[in-house]
Write a protein that holds these residues in place. Structure first.
Motif, PDB file in Angstrom:
ATOM      1  N   VAL A   1     -13.101  78.210 -96.983  1.00  0.00           N
ATOM      2  CA  VAL A   1     -12.211  77.695 -95.940  1.00  0.00           C
ATOM      3  C   VAL A   1     -12.085  76.179 -96.092  1.00  0.00           C
ATOM      4  N   VAL A   2     -10.867  75.688 -95.947  1.00  0.00           N
ATOM      5  CA  VAL A   2     -10.629  74.247 -95.808  1.00  0.00           C
ATOM      6  C   VAL A   2     -10.174  73.986 -94.380  1.00  0.00           C
ATOM      7  N   ILE A   3     -10.803  73.031 -93.713  1.00  0.00           N
ATOM      8  CA  ILE A   3     -10.371  72.602 -92.375  1.00  0.00           C
ATOM      9  C   ILE A   3      -9.872  71.170 -92.517  1.00  0.00           C
ATOM     10  N   HIS A   4      -8.578  71.007 -92.357  1.00  0.00           N
ATOM     11  CA  HIS A   4      -7.946  69.705 -92.590  1.00  0.00           C
ATOM     12  C   HIS A   4      -7.748  68.986 -91.258  1.00  0.00           C
ATOM     13  N   LEU A   5      -8.651  68.032 -90.974  1.00  0.00           N
ATOM     14  CA  LEU A   5      -8.623  67.287 -89.714  1.00  0.00           C
ATOM     15  C   LEU A   5      -8.095  65.867 -89.875  1.00  0.00           C
ATOM     16  N   ALA A   6      -8.099  65.347 -91.101  1.00  0.00           N
ATOM     17  CA  ALA A   6      -7.793  63.925 -91.314  1.00  0.00           C
ATOM     18  C   ALA A   6      -6.374  63.575 -90.882  1.00  0.00           C
ATOM     19  N   TRP A   7      -6.269  62.494 -90.122  1.00  0.00           N
ATOM     20  CA  TRP A   7      -4.972  61.935 -89.699  1.00  0.00           C
ATOM     21  C   TRP A   7      -5.219  60.475 -89.353  1.00  0.00           C
ATOM     22  N   GLU A   8      -4.714  59.594 -90.176  1.00  0.00           N
ATOM     23  CA  GLU A   8      -5.018  58.172 -90.033  1.00  0.00           C
ATOM     24  C   GLU A   8      -4.235  57.505 -88.913  1.00  0.00           C
ATOM     25  N   GLY A   9      -4.800  56.410 -88.397  1.00  0.00           N
ATOM     26  CA  GLY A   9      -4.036  55.471 -87.591  1.00  0.00           C
ATOM     27  C   GLY A   9      -3.923  55.732 -86.106  1.00  0.00           C
ATOM     28  N   ILE A  10      -4.498  56.851 -85.605  1.00  0.00           N
ATOM     29  CA  ILE A  10      -4.414  57.112 -84.165  1.00  0.00           C
ATOM     30  C   ILE A  10      -4.980  55.903 -83.422  1.00  0.00           C
ATOM     31  N   PRO A  11      -4.300  55.339 -82.435  1.00  0.00           N
ATOM     32  CA  PRO A  11      -3.197  55.901 -81.663  1.00  0.00           C
ATOM     33  C   PRO A  11      -1.788  55.511 -82.143  1.00  0.00           C
ATOM     34  N   ASP A  12      -1.648  55.043 -83.376  1.00  0.00           N
ATOM     35  CA  ASP A  12      -0.328  54.702 -83.906  1.00  0.00           C
ATOM     36  C   ASP A  12       0.431  55.989 -84.218  1.00  0.00           C
TER      37      ASP A  12
END
Length: 218
Positions: free
Chosen positions: A51-62
């Motif tokens: 399983v791959v769980i893709h959580l990465a998302w840069e820049g929050i709260p932008d």
């Protein structure tokens, strides 16, 4: 089960990694940036995740246009690599802002559009490679580790300082869901194998106005 996680040091990732290890799963938390697609592919091939769980998302709260496009581009590159190595299952938390009414909201439209595009294109990539693609819609998550500038930490901070919090729209309604319930939903989806594509809301199924929430802090 071998679980490969991006964004494993964030608000969701940190407790998720801890819980999965406690349950004796083998967990690989990549430290590579999403732009390092070759490095990520090498890690995927070596680890051979179930399983791959893709959580990465840069820049929050932008949530602006430029940052949203950057995250979409990098996430699609990563999912392309996951498809190339034929990962059996990919789980990606999206956002409740993707739902139609919220998508039109000015402050979230670029973020929501990027998430919608990732959901649709990511699904095609993983399904074409023979894998299972699971997309979730977590609603308004709260709990330990939440970004200090977000709503619930702000209200707590104001209350502890003896101030009366004043949110922008006290009549707004939200479905608040605790972080532990989000983790439970992700863990359940890891074992879900019926079909090649699934959408799940992660919510309490109850909405509360901010005015109701404020009364808790008074």
């Amino acid at each position: 089960m071998r679980v490969f996680i991006t964004g494993g040091t964030g608000f969701i990732g940190t407790p998720l990694v801890r819980e999965l290890k406690h349950r004796k799963h083998r967990v690989w938390v990549t430290k590579k940036r999403l732009r390092d697609t070759r490095g990520l592919e090498r890690e995927l091939r070596r680890f051979k995740p179930h399983v791959v769980i893709h959580l990465a998302w840069e820049g929050i709260p932008d949530l602006g246009s430029s940052m949203s496009r950057k995250n979409l581009r990098q996430s699609l590159s990563f999912l392309t690599r996951a498809a190339m190595v034929r990962v059996p299952k990919v789980i990606v938390p999206g956002s409740c802002w993707q739902h139609e009414k919220e998508t039109r909201a000015g402050g979230h439209r670029y973020f929501a559009h990027a998430k919608n595009a990732l959901e649709n294109k990511g699904r095609r990539l993983i399904e074409k490679s023979g894998g299972i693609f699971i997309w979730t819609y977590p609603f308004f998550i709260y709990g330990p580790g939440k970004r200090s500038g977000s709503l619930i930490p702000f209200l707590l901070r104001e209350a502890h300082a003896g101030k009366t919090p004043t949110p922008k729209d006290p009549n707004a309604f939200h479905d608040f869901v605790y972080i532990d319930d989000v983790l439970s939903a992700i863990k359940m989806s890891m074992d879900y194998d019926n079909g090649s594509f699934h959408l799940f809301n992660i919510s309490s199924e109850k909405v509360h106005s901010l005015d109701e929430v404020l009364n808790i802090f008074k």
